[in-house]
Design a protein around this motif. Structure first.
Motif, PDB file in Angstrom:
ATOM      1  N   ILE A  10      28.652  -5.804  22.610  1.00  0.00           N
ATOM      2  CA  ILE A  10      27.434  -7.778  22.749  1.00  0.00           C
ATOM      3  C   ILE A  10      26.513  -7.202  22.851  1.00  0.00           C
ATOM      4  CG2 ILE A  10      27.384  -9.723  23.874  1.00  0.00           C
ATOM      5  CD1 ILE A  10      30.221  -9.864  24.956  1.00  0.00           C
ATOM      6  N   TYR A  11      26.025  -6.179  23.755  1.00  0.00           N
ATOM      7  CA  TYR A  11      24.783  -5.560  23.273  1.00  0.00           C
ATOM      8  C   TYR A  11      24.083  -5.069  22.833  1.00  0.00           C
ATOM      9  CZ  TYR A  11      23.857  -6.123  28.707  1.00  0.00           C
ATOM     10  OH  TYR A  11      23.443  -6.324  29.895  1.00  0.00           O
ATOM     11  N   ILE A  13      26.124  -5.460  19.918  1.00  0.00           N
ATOM     12  CA  ILE A  13      25.225  -6.123  18.689  1.00  0.00           C
ATOM     13  C   ILE A  13      24.931  -7.270  17.980  1.00  0.00           C
ATOM     14  CG2 ILE A  13      26.934  -8.309  17.113  1.00  0.00           C
ATOM     15  CD1 ILE A  13      29.757  -6.501  18.254  1.00  0.00           C
ATOM     16  N   SER A  14      24.368  -7.660  19.579  1.00  0.00           N
ATOM     17  CA  SER A  14      22.760  -8.621  19.857  1.00  0.00           C
ATOM     18  C   SER A  14      21.729  -7.790  19.294  1.00  0.00           C
ATOM     19  CB  SER A  14      22.929  -9.147  20.822  1.00  0.00           C
ATOM     20  OG  SER A  14      22.917  -8.367  21.724  1.00  0.00           O
ATOM     21  N   THR A  15      21.859  -6.880  19.898  1.00  0.00           N
ATOM     22  CA  THR A  15      20.754  -5.637  19.080  1.00  0.00           C
ATOM     23  C   THR A  15      20.362  -5.405  17.730  1.00  0.00           C
ATOM     24  OG1 THR A  15      20.735  -4.674  21.310  1.00  0.00           O
ATOM     25  CG2 THR A  15      19.191  -3.402  20.254  1.00  0.00           C
ATOM     26  N   GLY A  17      21.424  -6.866  15.606  1.00  0.00           N
ATOM     27  CA  GLY A  17      20.949  -8.670  14.854  1.00  0.00           C
ATOM     28  C   GLY A  17      19.303  -8.856  15.117  1.00  0.00           C
ATOM     29  N   LEU A  18      19.287  -8.742  16.125  1.00  0.00           N
ATOM     30  CA  LEU A  18      17.703  -8.709  16.746  1.00  0.00           C
ATOM     31  C   LEU A  18      16.965  -8.025  15.429  1.00  0.00           C
ATOM     32  CD1 LEU A  18      15.153 -10.444  18.232  1.00  0.00           C
ATOM     33  CD2 LEU A  18      15.829  -8.251  19.534  1.00  0.00           C
ATOM     34  N   TYR A 175      24.695   0.753  25.998  1.00  0.00           N
ATOM     35  CA  TYR A 175      25.597   0.213  24.592  1.00  0.00           C
ATOM     36  C   TYR A 175      27.145   1.304  24.512  1.00  0.00           C
ATOM     37  CZ  TYR A 175      21.342  -1.637  22.735  1.00  0.00           C
ATOM     38  OH  TYR A 175      20.096  -2.000  22.421  1.00  0.00           O
TER      39      TYR A 175
END
Length: 179
Positions: A10-11, A13-15, A17-18, A175
């Protein structure tokens, strides 16, 4: 062996995406762009992707940023050659920086390869195909060479700065979990 767990993914994928969003904004809103030349700082999040996630995910994220950015904000329409440029650039950053010390030598060689392959070969090739301009047209080359020389030093310095300033080892450890 390192294994991804659910929380760490989750960390990650969100990183990613950012950083993809940052590439889109830097390319489409915070760049200087003409029909044949663009000066942008989208290389910074792309290099950070390479440092954190390696060549595969950096390449994939770069392709996603190119496709989404062109689809939403493109000024000239989609052209697969520029997507190939994004893939190659992301892969190069991953090859040079993933799990490696950020040194001046590595950074300069990576930026030089990106400049030679993408800025001074592939992009002029794509532009000549898209706009039916001869490949060796001096109108294409003079500004491109000036930009390439200037950006070689700007990119090298910027990547060195962010590579040293960001807590990349701490971020990367978030990660991955030993499994």
């Amino acid at each position: 062996m390192l294994k991804m767990n659910k929380k760490n993914s989750i960390y990650a994928i969100s990183t990613m995406g950012l950083l993809v969003a940052m590439m889109i904004v830097l390319t489409n809103f915070l760049s200087i762009q003409t029909q044949f030349l663009r000066i942008s700082f989208d290389f910074i999040p792309r290099a950070i992707l390479g440092m954190l996630f390696g060549p595969l995910w950096s390449g994939i994220s770069s392709v996603v940023a190119d496709v989404v950015g062109t689809t939403l904000f493109g000024k000239a329409g989609f052209f697969i050659g520029f997507t190939l440029n994004a893939l190659i650039s992301g892969v190069l950053y991953g090859l040079f920086f993933y799990k490696k010390e950020i040194t001046l030598k590595n950074t300069f060689i990576c930026v030089l390869l990106n400049t030679l392959i993408i800025s001074l070969f592939l992009t002029p090739l794509w532009l000549s195909i898209m706009y039916h301009v001869p490949f060796f047209n001096m109108g294409l080359w003079i500004p491109r060479i000036i930009k390439a020389v200037a950006m070689l030093f700007i990119q090298t310095g910027s990547i060195m700065f962010f590579g040293k300033a960001l807590p990349l080892k701490m971020l990367a450890s978030r990660y991955m979990a030993k499994g």
